[in-house]
Design a protein around this motif. Structure first.
Motif, PDB file in Angstrom:
ATOM      1  N   ASN A 132      -3.517  -4.402 -13.266  1.00 36.34           N
ATOM      2  CA  ASN A 132      -3.817  -5.233 -12.095  1.00 36.34           C
ATOM      3  C   ASN A 132      -2.554  -5.534 -11.303  1.00 36.34           C
ATOM      4  OD1 ASN A 132      -6.594  -5.427 -12.466  1.00 36.34           O
ATOM      5  ND2 ASN A 132      -6.427  -7.229 -13.796  1.00 36.34           N
ATOM      6  N   LYS A 133      -1.447  -5.746 -12.001  1.00 35.81           N
ATOM      7  CA  LYS A 133      -0.173  -5.991 -11.322  1.00 35.81           C
ATOM      8  C   LYS A 133       0.266  -4.736 -10.572  1.00 35.81           C
ATOM      9  CE  LYS A 133       3.196  -8.999 -10.678  1.00 35.81           C
ATOM     10  NZ  LYS A 133       2.966 -10.315 -10.067  1.00 35.81           N
ATOM     11  N   LEU A 134       0.028  -3.572 -11.170  1.00 37.93           N
ATOM     12  CA  LEU A 134       0.361  -2.317 -10.502  1.00 37.93           C
ATOM     13  C   LEU A 134      -0.427  -2.181  -9.210  1.00 37.93           C
ATOM     14  CD1 LEU A 134       1.735   0.505 -10.485  1.00 37.93           C
ATOM     15  CD2 LEU A 134      -0.277   1.345 -11.705  1.00 37.93           C
ATOM     16  N   LEU A 135      -1.727  -2.473  -9.244  1.00 37.52           N
ATOM     17  CA  LEU A 135      -2.554  -2.410  -8.033  1.00 37.52           C
ATOM     18  C   LEU A 135      -2.050  -3.395  -6.979  1.00 37.52           C
ATOM     19  CD1 LEU A 135      -6.091  -2.049  -9.620  1.00 37.52           C
ATOM     20  CD2 LEU A 135      -4.931  -0.367  -8.190  1.00 37.52           C
ATOM     21  N   PHE A 136      -1.623  -4.567  -7.414  1.00 35.71           N
ATOM     22  CA  PHE A 136      -1.064  -5.554  -6.479  1.00 35.71           C
ATOM     23  C   PHE A 136       0.167  -4.983  -5.776  1.00 35.71           C
ATOM     24  CE2 PHE A 136       2.220  -8.797  -5.795  1.00 35.71           C
ATOM     25  CZ  PHE A 136       1.579  -9.628  -4.881  1.00 35.71           C
ATOM     26  N   TYR A 137       1.058  -4.326  -6.542  1.00 38.47           N
ATOM     27  CA  TYR A 137       2.262  -3.733  -5.957  1.00 38.47           C
ATOM     28  C   TYR A 137       1.896  -2.596  -4.998  1.00 38.47           C
ATOM     29  CZ  TYR A 137       5.151  -6.195  -9.420  1.00 38.47           C
ATOM     30  OH  TYR A 137       5.787  -7.149 -10.169  1.00 38.47           O
ATOM     31  N   LEU A 138       0.915  -1.776  -5.379  1.00 44.59           N
ATOM     32  CA  LEU A 138       0.508  -0.671  -4.511  1.00 44.59           C
ATOM     33  C   LEU A 138      -0.024  -1.193  -3.181  1.00 44.59           C
ATOM     34  CD1 LEU A 138      -1.252   1.706  -7.079  1.00 44.59           C
ATOM     35  CD2 LEU A 138       1.031   1.926  -6.113  1.00 44.59           C
ATOM     36  N   LYS A 139      -0.823  -2.225  -3.234  1.00 43.35           N
ATOM     37  CA  LYS A 139      -1.347  -2.831  -1.995  1.00 43.35           C
ATOM     38  C   LYS A 139      -0.206  -3.392  -1.146  1.00 43.35           C
ATOM     39  CE  LYS A 139      -5.706  -4.153  -4.199  1.00 43.35           C
ATOM     40  NZ  LYS A 139      -6.494  -5.286  -4.737  1.00 43.35           N
ATOM     41  N   LYS A 140       0.774  -3.987  -1.811  1.00 46.28           N
ATOM     42  CA  LYS A 140       1.921  -4.539  -1.090  1.00 46.28           C
ATOM     43  C   LYS A 140       2.681  -3.459  -0.338  1.00 46.28           C
ATOM     44  CE  LYS A 140       5.954  -7.546  -1.790  1.00 46.28           C
ATOM     45  NZ  LYS A 140       6.743  -8.306  -2.802  1.00 46.28           N
TER      46      LYS A 140
END
Length: 394
Positions: A125-133
């Motif tokens: 989930n943190k990885l997806l957050f970074y990708l969206k950022k």
């Protein structure tokens, strides 16, 4: 931005032909109208109409032909080239330490970059957050060109499932979490997402922006701590299952050799990786090994000779299987003296089944470090061109 499947009606056929013209110009970097008509099997009138349409839309323009022309009297030949910042790709390279985001122009290369550091305990989930950022950074910073971003490509150093749009993200050593990247990001941003293994993406970066080759068939091999390979056949990247279509390092070259972690014996990686070179030469770094080779230190020369022999065996097998136009060597081997690669090229062509009839050129890559991350965007752009699934008011 519109994205739809090409059908069979006259409008769809026209869109398909327009995409094929763009594809040819992308691959060749410049094409005359006559070359397009010949390569695509279309009439001069059809090509003329398509070219006029694409020029009006701002995708391509005409310029003096860069190829040598005869001194004959008459108008100078013109070529068609892509307009800058009209065909953009957003690329994201996920490593074990950071995320490298880049926006690239298909003609000129990287035009902006953004980095985020990762932490060992980050979750999916943190990885997806970074990708969206990363994506939102570029969509905001390049909002005037956002409609020109055709695709988002993701380049990952681990296991990928390109078909399902998933990657196995390593959260902590020894543990992996399946992350469904495509469904989440496509739903949020409405832009096609493609995932590729790092070695496939490196190959595309070298072909497009490094060596700048337009050949249809090549093998790319990254020789470093591990040995990984990628295949381009008829302009199509062969991803394979888990992004590991060409596990060069696990090709057995000595059937009675030591047991490899893969379960096979005598794998190429047990003889040809730079980690093995350093251990056998008793060097602490690649720089030390290269210095000893320059000084003609006997032990290092013997180790390097053995490396060339086992690499020749591996590359000869590849040539016999695929008959590629080029073999491109990347990774640590790009730092070796050019004479070593020339000797390998001579040996593989001398020993292959095609000797005397077909010659495979062996080259070293020109890109390094974050330059190779440009392949992330390219994996998406090449997939779109191959599948012909997009149209933007053509």
């Amino acid at each position: 931005m519109k994205h739809k499947q090409v059908g069979t009606n006259s409008k769809s056929i026209r869109e398909y032909n327009c995409i094929q013209v763009l594809k040819e110009i992308t691959i060749k970097r410049e094409c005359s109208r006559m070359e397009l008509a010949t390569r695509l099997g279309l009439s001069k009138m059809t090509i003329s109409n398509i070219v006029t349409h694409l020029i009006e839309l701002g995708y391509i323009y005409e310029r003096p032909y860069e190829k040598k022309q005869s001194a004959s009297v008459g108008p100078k030949a013109t070529a068609l080239a892509l307009v800058e910042k009209k065909l953009l790709g957003l690329g994201i390279h996920i490593t074990d330490q950071k995320i490298i985001g880049q926006i690239i122009d298909i003609s000129t290369g990287m035009i902006d970059e953004y980095l985020i550091n990762l932490h060992g305990a980050d979750t999916g989930n943190k990885l997806l957050f970074y990708l969206k950022k990363v994506i939102e950074y570029f969509l905001d910073r390049w909002k005037d060109y956002a409609e020109n971003i055709l695709v988002i490509g993701i380049m990952y150093d681990g296991r990928v499932d390109e078909e399902q749009g998933r990657l196995a993200y390593v959260t902590i050593p020894g543990e992996k979490e399946e992350v469904n990247v495509r469904s989440v990001l496509e739903k949020r941003y409405g832009i096609p997402i493609y995932i590729g293994s790092y070695v496939c993406c490196e190959m595309l970066a070298e072909l497009r922006f490094g060596l700048r080759l337009a050949k249809t068939s090549c093998i790319y091999i990254n020789i470093s701590k591990e040995i990984r390979g990628a295949i381009l056949s008829n302009h199509i990247v062969q991803q394979g299952r888990s992004g590991k279509v060409c596990e060069m390092g696990h090709m057995s070259i000595r059937y009675d050799g030591p047991l490899c972690e893969c379960g096979n014996r005598g794998c190429y990686r047990l003889y040809g990786s730079t980690e093995v070179l350093l251990r056998q030469s008793q060097c602490h770094s690649l720089e030390e090994l290269l210095l000893k080779l320059e000084q003609r230190e006997p032990k290092s020369l013997r180790v390097m000779d053995d490396f060339m022999q086992v690499t020749t065996v591996a590359l000869t097998n590849i040539i016999n299987l695929y008959h590629p136009d080029y073999i491109i060597l990347g990774g640590d081997i790009t730092r070796f003296d050019a004479s070593i690669v020339r000797q390998i090229e001579h040996l593989v062509n001398e020993r292959s089944q095609c000797r005397g009839h077909f010659y495979t050129k062996v080259l070293t890559g020109k890109l390094s470090g974050q330059q190779l991350s440009m392949g992330a965007a390219l994996i998406g752009l090449y997939e779109i061109y191959h599948q012909n699934t997009f149209t933007r008011e053509l």
